[in-house]
Design a protein around this motif. Structure first.
Motif, short mmCIF file in Angstrom:
data_model
loop_
_atom_site.label_atom_id
_atom_site.label_comp_id
_atom_site.label_asym_id
_atom_site.label_seq_id
_atom_site.Cartn_x
_atom_site.Cartn_y
_atom_site.Cartn_z
N GLU A 88 16.19 -73.81 -36.31
CA GLU A 88 16.92 -72.97 -37.58
C GLU A 88 15.40 -71.84 -38.15
O GLU A 88 16.03 -71.34 -39.13
CB GLU A 88 17.58 -74.07 -38.56
CG GLU A 88 15.97 -74.60 -39.09
CD GLU A 88 15.34 -75.47 -38.80
OE1 GLU A 88 15.49 -76.38 -37.68
OE2 GLU A 88 14.38 -76.84 -39.87
N TRP A 89 14.61 -71.94 -37.59
CA TRP A 89 13.79 -70.79 -37.77
C TRP A 89 14.70 -68.83 -38.57
O TRP A 89 14.62 -68.88 -39.11
CB TRP A 89 12.65 -70.28 -36.62
CG TRP A 89 11.79 -68.91 -37.29
CD1 TRP A 89 11.55 -68.06 -36.19
CD2 TRP A 89 10.49 -69.45 -38.31
NE1 TRP A 89 10.49 -67.17 -37.56
CE2 TRP A 89 9.99 -68.47 -37.75
CE3 TRP A 89 10.90 -70.59 -38.57
CZ2 TRP A 89 9.16 -67.76 -38.59
CZ3 TRP A 89 9.10 -70.36 -39.32
CH2 TRP A 89 8.42 -68.94 -39.66
N GLU A 90 16.03 -68.89 -37.39
CA GLU A 90 15.81 -67.44 -37.50
C GLU A 90 16.86 -67.27 -38.41
O GLU A 90 16.74 -66.15 -38.86
CB GLU A 90 16.61 -67.02 -36.75
CG GLU A 90 15.63 -66.40 -35.30
CD GLU A 90 15.30 -65.03 -36.14
OE1 GLU A 90 15.29 -64.30 -36.22
OE2 GLU A 90 13.48 -65.72 -35.31
N GLU A 91 17.56 -68.63 -38.68
CA GLU A 91 18.69 -69.07 -39.84
C GLU A 91 17.64 -68.80 -41.58
O GLU A 91 18.32 -68.02 -42.08
CB GLU A 91 19.04 -70.16 -39.19
CG GLU A 91 20.30 -70.53 -40.56
CD GLU A 91 20.97 -72.35 -40.36
OE1 GLU A 91 21.85 -72.84 -41.71
OE2 GLU A 91 20.29 -72.82 -39.48
N LEU A 92 16.35 -69.46 -40.90
CA LEU A 92 15.87 -69.42 -42.61
C LEU A 92 15.13 -67.87 -42.57
O LEU A 92 15.23 -67.38 -44.22
CB LEU A 92 14.45 -70.02 -42.53
CG LEU A 92 14.66 -71.68 -42.45
CD1 LEU A 92 12.99 -72.28 -41.41
CD2 LEU A 92 14.81 -72.28 -43.56
N ARG A 93 15.23 -67.19 -41.25
CA ARG A 93 14.94 -65.97 -42.16
C ARG A 93 15.83 -64.74 -42.49
O ARG A 93 15.49 -64.11 -43.47
CB ARG A 93 14.19 -65.13 -40.74
CG ARG A 93 12.78 -65.26 -40.16
CD ARG A 93 12.52 -64.96 -38.73
NE ARG A 93 11.97 -63.87 -39.01
CZ ARG A 93 12.53 -62.78 -38.39
NH1 ARG A 93 13.63 -62.49 -37.19
NH2 ARG A 93 12.40 -61.04 -38.41
N GLU A 94 17.19 -64.91 -41.96
CA GLU A 94 18.15 -64.92 -42.37
C GLU A 94 18.35 -64.81 -43.58
O GLU A 94 18.63 -64.00 -44.82
CB GLU A 94 19.01 -65.38 -41.57
CG GLU A 94 20.57 -64.43 -41.99
CD GLU A 94 20.74 -62.49 -41.33
OE1 GLU A 94 19.90 -62.02 -40.61
OE2 GLU A 94 20.85 -61.98 -42.19
N LEU A 95 18.31 -65.83 -44.23
CA LEU A 95 18.56 -66.75 -45.92
C LEU A 95 17.57 -66.10 -46.32
O LEU A 95 16.89 -65.51 -47.64
CB LEU A 95 18.27 -68.34 -46.14
CG LEU A 95 19.73 -68.82 -45.87
CD1 LEU A 95 19.64 -70.74 -45.88
CD2 LEU A 95 20.41 -69.04 -46.72
N SER A 96 16.21 -65.97 -45.97
CA SER A 96 14.36 -65.02 -47.19
C SER A 96 15.42 -64.23 -47.34
O SER A 96 15.34 -63.94 -48.35
CB SER A 96 14.01 -66.06 -45.97
OG SER A 96 12.92 -64.75 -45.86
N SER A 97 15.78 -63.27 -45.99
CA SER A 97 16.17 -61.30 -46.31
C SER A 97 17.39 -61.76 -47.38
O SER A 97 17.38 -61.00 -48.46
CB SER A 97 16.63 -61.45 -45.07
OG SER A 97 17.06 -60.01 -45.31
N SER A 98 18.52 -63.15 -47.30
CA SER A 98 19.46 -61.95 -47.70
C SER A 98 19.21 -63.05 -49.58
O SER A 98 19.83 -61.82 -50.79
CB SER A 98 20.64 -63.18 -47.74
OG SER A 98 20.78 -63.01 -46.45
N ILE A 99 18.63 -63.68 -49.59
CA ILE A 99 17.95 -64.46 -50.93
C ILE A 99 17.39 -63.53 -51.80
O ILE A 99 17.68 -62.96 -52.98
CB ILE A 99 17.30 -65.51 -50.94
CG1 ILE A 99 17.98 -66.87 -50.33
CG2 ILE A 99 16.95 -65.62 -52.50
CD1 ILE A 99 16.78 -68.54 -50.73
N LYS A 100 16.28 -62.75 -50.96
CA LYS A 100 15.49 -61.81 -51.77
C LYS A 100 15.98 -60.54 -52.43
O LYS A 100 16.23 -59.99 -52.42
CB LYS A 100 14.50 -61.24 -50.23
CG LYS A 100 13.39 -62.16 -51.07
CD LYS A 100 12.92 -61.99 -51.83
CE LYS A 100 11.23 -62.93 -51.95
NZ LYS A 100 10.64 -62.95 -52.89
N CYS A 101 17.57 -60.02 -51.14
CA CYS A 101 18.10 -59.54 -51.03
C CYS A 101 18.95 -59.06 -52.71
O CYS A 101 18.75 -58.50 -53.22
CB CYS A 101 18.70 -58.96 -49.99
SG CYS A 101 18.43 -57.58 -48.59
#
Lengths: 195, 455
Positions: free
Chosen positions: B42-55
């Protein structure tokens, strides 16, 4: 306008985009044998983990792991080997010189060997100042990953808690890994109630 | 075509073995990061989520900051707001003074570097002790960090051995890392025991609970806050996140991205002061709320300060942190420096090969290289464009606008292959500095195409 109002009004004035909060539903890693994974990860991060058998006594185990320990500190009733209680020290500095501290962990995380320890002693220094740390953890409290851990995270009234994953370490000198930086030089997790 | 970065990098590269040592040390960390990242499907999914949460958080910063501050105050924590570095430093000093604190132990904080807190306090008579091993080494050497996570990565063990011999009385000639770490442990233990106050940074501030979360491997943030009766947190306003569900995403990404560890050794949640003690949080803006107004660059506020962009950057690895003129080096530092002052820090924008590797490792998915590219486009407007490059660009523009001239140039280009090196590689050919010209083909593609040789 004070600094708080000025900062907040500047934020409101300057925000140029608007993003929705995403739905955090991660298909996160799960393990067939999360206990074994937890043990493997604890060892990988420099710690030790042992499943306590029905005929084993934790006091004997602690003594066998740390035969030279003189000052053993704990406020757990089952730790009869303790020579001191962190709840009765006058000040946290009095805990310096602790050889082994025995504490209770509330959640074990299989993916990274973290153990959640909500403060349950008067001075939290005991978690960090002892040369060696022994953590008692019930086998049924091992979860797969950090998402599961945070879903069940509990605090005590002390208002402090920490995830600990193995002993204190540093690689600040030439990337050479050295265990035992400013805090515990060794961590042993004793896993209880395994059926 | 030299910037301060290229000049400093040239000087750094003169010592080939040191340059190779740094490159290898950092590449090793990058490889460890890849290994642990790939263990998670799920690594890429985590990066995407992290980006969305920060945005989301960064674009609703006012709401989350107010929630965080009010939650912390409910927990009995004293919250301060600082518009800039000066106000931050003054607040910290005032708190120390109110408690009659003389000695302050500190865990690692890039924000306090940004604010130059240490010098401010030292000038006022406070004994300031850095307690992260790397930071302590640098403090004793009186130099700044060269990396945001591994501050002393550029040093050899012998340099540390000599330093400890002089400053801490270690055995002469002993530069074994384990021995030196033990010497530092004993030295710092004494500092922790006698400190009047402890200061930490903050990796995260959780709005829902008011927790300040600090991640270390050494346990120095915990030692700094378990013994003295006063805990001060210096926290940038962009460090606030909504809740524990968000935090789970970030804790899974942070250490894996930073050092290739599955977790830092300690992930500590500070919610309340110890009984009879005080906890203060200083929320620092210092330009962050202005960054929000910049449509091309506000995403730099998503940064977790993991350092992965430096570790992967071929320019950082081969030029070292001190070649940059801003205190944060590497791709994120280039951008943050430009946001601080384009005129002061434009020398760093050339320190990028536009390979885009940083974009691909960033756990918050910041478009670092695109941002660097866009800064370069704006250099002429602030009169920082390189005059030589401007001449070359206008020359090429003329050439491409005149097909007859272009085809004539193409026809005679192979003659260049036969020119002696001293004519080709001199100071007029800035492009040829450190790299070889291509061999020009005897027949150009367009010539072959027209003759039907290729189709």
């Amino acid at each position: 306008m004070n600094s708080k109002e000025s900062i907040l009004s500047n934020i409101r004035k300057n925000s140029c985009a608007d993003y929705e909060m995403p739905d955090i539903a991660v298909a996160a890693v799960r393990y067939d044998d999360s206990l074994q994974q937890f043990i493997d990860m604890t060892k990988a991060v420099g710690g030790n983990a042992h499943v306590v058998q029905v005929d084993e006594d934790i006091n004997d185990l602690i003594r066998s792991y740390y035969p030279e320990a003189v000052n053993i500190v704990s406020n757990l009733p089952e730790v009869t080997i303790a020579t001191g209680n962190p709840d009765v020290v006058a000040k946290p500095q009095d805990l310096d010189g602790t050889d082994v501290a025995v504490v209770r962990g509330e959640i074990g995380v299989a993916e990274n060997g973290c153990v959640w320890i909500p403060q349950a002693v008067k001075e939290k220094a005991v978690y960090f100042i002892a040369e060696y740390l022994v953590i008692l953890l019930s086998a049924d409290k091992i979860v797969n990953n950090m998402h599961e851990a945070y879903d069940m995270l509990q605090f005590s009234d002390y208002g402090f808690g920490t995830f600990i994953s193995g002993p204190s370490k540093t690689a600040d000198i030439e990337q050479a890994l050295v265990v035992g930086a400013q805090s515990a030089c060794g961590v042993t997790v004793l896993i209880l109630n395994h059926r | 075509m030299s910037t301060k970065h290229t000049k400093a990098a040239s000087a750094f590269l003169l010592n080939k073995s040191r340059a190779q040592f740094l490159n290898q040390s950092i590449w090793y960390v990058r490889e460890k990061r890849d290994k642990v990242a790939m263990q998670l499907a799920e690594w890429e999914e985590l990066r995407e989520l992290s980006s969305s949460i920060k945005c989301h958080t960064v674009t609703h910063l006012d709401t989350y900051l107010e929630q965080f501050a009010s939650q912390a105050e409910t927990n009995g924590v004293i919250v301060h707001w600082a518009k800039d570095a000066n106000e931050h430093n003054k607040i910290v000093y005032d708190i120390l003074q109110q408690h009659g604190a003389k000695k302050l132990v500190k865990s690692k904080s890039m924000l306090t570097e940004e604010c130059h807190l240490n010098n401010y306090l030292i000038n006022k008579g406070i004994d300031v002790v850095e307690t992260d091993l790397g930071e302590r080494i640098l403090q004793l050497m009186q130099v700044a960090p060269s990396h945001i996570v591994m501050p002393a990565i550029h040093l050899k063990r012998q340099q540390v051995g000599k330093l400890f011999e002089d400053k801490l009385g270690s055995e002469p000639g002993n530069s074994d890392p384990t021995y030196l770490t033990r010497v530092a442990r004993l030295h710092l233990r004494n500092e922790f025991m006698t400190a009047d106050a402890g200061l930490t940074g903050a990796n995260f501030g959780v709005a829902a609970t008011g927790d300040v979360v600090v991640c270390t491997n050494e346990g120095n943030a915990d030692m700094s806050t378990s013994l003295p009766p006063l805990h001060i947190v210096s926290m940038g306003i962009e460090k606030v996140i909504p809740d524990y569900r968000s935090l789970a995403v970030f804790t899974r990404l942070l250490a894996r991205s930073a050092t290739g560890q599955p977790s830092t050794t300690y992930t500590s949640h500070f919610r309340k002061a110890r009984p009879g003690c005080e906890m203060h949080i200083v929320l620092v803006d210092n330009g962050r709320s202005d960054i929000l107004a910049n449509p091309q660059h506000w995403e730099t506020l998503k940064c977790l300060r993991c350092g992965a962009c430096m570790n992967t950057c071929p320019v950082y690895r081969r030029s070292g942190g001190y070649s940059y003129t801003y205190f944060i080096p590497g791709p994120i530092g280039i951008n943050l420096g430009m946001l601080r002052s384009p005129r002061a820090y434009s020398d760093n924008v050339s320190a990028c090969s536009l390979c885009c590797s940083c974009d691909n490792v960033c756990p918050a998915k910041i478009n670092l290289s695109e941002q660097i590219y866009s800064w370069r486009q704006g250099l002429d407007a602030i009169h920082k464009a390189d005059p030589m490059k401007k001449i070359i660009s206008s020359g090429l523009k003329y050439l491409y606008g005149h097909p007859t001239l272009y085809y004539m140039g193409l026809k005679y280009a192979p003659l260049i292959n036969r020119l002696p090196r001293n004519i080709l590689y001199n100071r007029l050919n800035a492009w040829g500095k450190g790299r070889e010209l291509p061999t020009f083909a005897r027949k150009s593609f367009s010539e072959m195409w027209k003759k039907g040789i290729v189709r």
